[in-house]
Design an enzyme around this catalytic site. Sequence first.
Site, short mmCIF file in Angstrom:
data_model
loop_
_atom_site.label_atom_id
_atom_site.label_comp_id
_atom_site.label_asym_id
_atom_site.label_seq_id
_atom_site.Cartn_x
_atom_site.Cartn_y
_atom_site.Cartn_z
CG HIS A 1 -0.57 0.30 2.58
ND1 HIS A 1 -0.30 -0.75 3.44
CD2 HIS A 1 -0.31 1.46 3.01
CE1 HIS A 1 0.08 -0.17 4.44
NE2 HIS A 1 -0.03 1.07 4.28
CG ASP B 1 0.30 -3.98 2.52
OD1 ASP B 1 0.93 -3.56 1.66
OD2 ASP B 1 -0.59 -3.52 3.61
CB SER C 1 2.81 1.72 6.23
OG SER C 1 1.77 1.44 6.54
N1 ARG Z 1 -4.54 0.41 7.37
C1 ARG Z 1 -3.34 0.31 6.89
C2 ARG Z 1 -2.74 1.63 6.89
O1 ARG Z 1 -3.08 2.59 7.58
C3 ARG Z 1 -3.32 -0.32 5.42
C4 ARG Z 1 -3.82 0.61 4.23
C5 ARG Z 1 -4.30 0.05 3.05
N2 ARG Z 1 -5.21 0.47 2.47
C6 ARG Z 1 -6.39 -0.05 2.34
N3 ARG Z 1 -7.58 0.71 2.03
N4 ARG Z 1 -6.64 -1.23 2.28
O2 ARG Z 1 -2.01 2.24 5.91
N1 GLU Z 2 -0.94 1.19 7.67
C1 GLU Z 2 -0.69 2.43 8.39
C2 GLU Z 2 0.08 3.12 7.50
O1 GLU Z 2 0.18 3.54 6.26
C3 GLU Z 2 0.19 1.94 9.45
C4 GLU Z 2 -0.86 1.35 10.07
C5 GLU Z 2 -1.02 1.97 11.47
O2 GLU Z 2 -1.53 3.33 11.43
O3 GLU Z 2 -0.60 1.87 12.46
O4 GLU Z 2 1.06 3.93 8.03
#
Ligand code: ARG
Ligand code: GLU
Length: 699
Positions: free
Chosen positions: A87, A224, A634
């Site tokens: 991502h 991911d 991330s």
């Molecule tokens: N939740 C993770 C983050 O905050 C992964 C995001 C990937 N995006 C999604 N919409 N699935 O970055």
């Molecule tokens: N998926 C999140 C990011 O893009 C990391 C997850 C979080 O927020 O801890 O940084």
Amino acid sequence: MRHLFLSVILSAAFLTASVTALADEGMWLPSLISQRISDMQDKGFKLSAEDIYSINQASLKDAVVLFGRGCTGEIISSEGLLLTNHHCGYGQIQKHSSLEHDYLKDGFWAMDRSEELPNDGLTVSFLERMDDVTSAVLDGYSAGMSEAARDSIVRSNSARLIKNATADGNGLRATVESLYYGNSYYIFIYREFSDVRLVGAPPSSIGKFGGDTDNWMWPRHTGDFSIFRIYADKDNNPAPYSEDNVPYRPKRYFKISLSGVGEGDFTFVYGFPGRTQEYIMSEGVRYVSEVSDPHKIALRTKRLDIQRKYMESDRAVRIQYASKNAGVANAWKKWQGEMKGINRLGTVQAKRAYEKRFSGWAESAGYGDVLWKLDSLYKAAEPYSFIQDYYMETAYTVELARFARSVMSLNSKGASEEEFDAAADAFYKDYYMPIDKECFVAVMDAFDRNVPEDFQPAYFRDMMSEYGSAAVWADALFAESMFTDRCNRMRFTDSSAVADDPAVVFSMEFSRWYSRDIYPELSRIGREITLLNREYMKGQMEFEPEKAFYPDANLTLRVAYGQVAGYSPSDGIYYEPYSTIDGIMEKDNPEIYDYNIPQKLRELYASEDFGKWTEDGRVPVCFIATNHTSGGNSGSPVINADGNLVGINFDRVWEGTMSDIAFDPAYCRNISLDIRYVLFIIDRLAGAAHLIEEMEFAD
Ligand code: ARG
Ligand code: GLU
């Protein structure tokens, strides 16, 4: 009487919460890690503070990078190979994708270096060093000066420090950041590389497996990751993209451990968390959980429904809106978890109880005024904060208006025809007007209903009364604007036609209103809040002198450490900390887009063709641990007790997303991808074993 009793109970609850929180809560500054190292070692870490951060010798920090301006990455070979999340590379993978070469759907693997794809605008930054510059930044300031005067002193001293620190050029970049709400300042000096090429990415059916349904959730089975390579000039220095560039030779790279980590094992996440607000007062938290989060969620629900409707019926639209949709959905879901978590934890009440105790002490310590002043400032700011949040999630999200505005700026800076073409190419490749128009109607209707009328822009009132409804207004605006159609490209250079275009007028009117009616008052109050938060932070540190305070995250390099651990999301359920390839097969479903895995993965599974990437005969996929992470982490390396790479951080569990405001050791878990699943995909699915040959293994 009852009231008093209640607050005593609450403050006791908060006390125990903050004491146990010390277990794994915290995002520590690497240059001060010697203050935490014995705790880390007690919990199993076998290396020294100098191994984590050193300016005299290569250390782990030299293998960690800021990827773009919002993710982390790690170096895993002597030839500049870099791992981050799928991502995080999504925007790049998406830009290289089209119906003919759909790398989102099919994945992408460079089989030799000549196939690696350059990415305009992408940078990675290595932290060279960080230093406390508080006294230099505050040189010339004395107590009693106004906040505005202090700001300008901070700004000019910082500019001078940055100039000196980057005088050598050579990709050096520096920032001065405030920590502890301006109680101290640090300079961060980076070396930034801009030739960063895409090397590999799994298909989205692996890299985004589970899509937005599984996002922020455990148990998780998302692969991911994506792979890039940093290029440098012949002298190993940063250089813009050139065919003559060669793979960068890093000072340090991670060795990979295949032994995995089990429940209770030490882990450490080294990366760039973006933003936390652990020390703000109850009023600030109440605003987030009771006002801002619910409204923003409602607005995004509308936009997501519209996007989804079109994406489901048209494959080309699905590609066009994949990245935009993921961005909108991600925060939308996080805010829901955050709200719930704050309510479950009772953070607002717990903070109020803490504030009561603080106030009892504050009078004699000289902080007597801080809290009631802060409280009334938060209340004064609220209508403005609300409108700002609302504006950012409504008028500001209209794609047509944003593009129109950027064409206007190209005109005023006298851009070349090529620049206009490039901007138009980038915009129209991923623009689908029916989505934008329907979203326009939805967000403008909401604006009408939820922003108090006397705060609304006169322009908005005029349009609504002229057309009678947002829908009729949208019909006119989208029919009249030249920007809905690339065929009008030749007219983009006609600056008076551009200035009169209704999409430009829309964007300009809203931004004028915002900068005249909203921003000045908000920033005036904001400055007073900053001043008092500085006092409050200092006060909190004096109030609990025995407690170790880590600074709130601000996209600077941090160390978070903890241990692999399951959790109980609700009564009667306990989650194991590990997931395996068996779970992918359980979720596999050709009927559902997000769970439809590649046929080849089914075959590898059926024949148990797992290579050497297994534990107990299964390929491990993800694991969770108690490390305190945030957005920006991330792609961060997840490191074992010996300092070797065991995983890649990519998410948090939904029940713990309030950790940006309050960390609860019972619920807060970061989610990592097990490095063995990454290697399995590269080796068995992609057949890109040449990449694995570049890596070094610890065991
Ligand atoms: N939740 C993770 C983050 O905050 C992964 C995001 C990937 N995006 C999604 N919409 N699935 O970055
Ligand atoms: N998926 C999140 C990011 O893009 C990391 C997850 C979080 O927020 O801890 O940084």
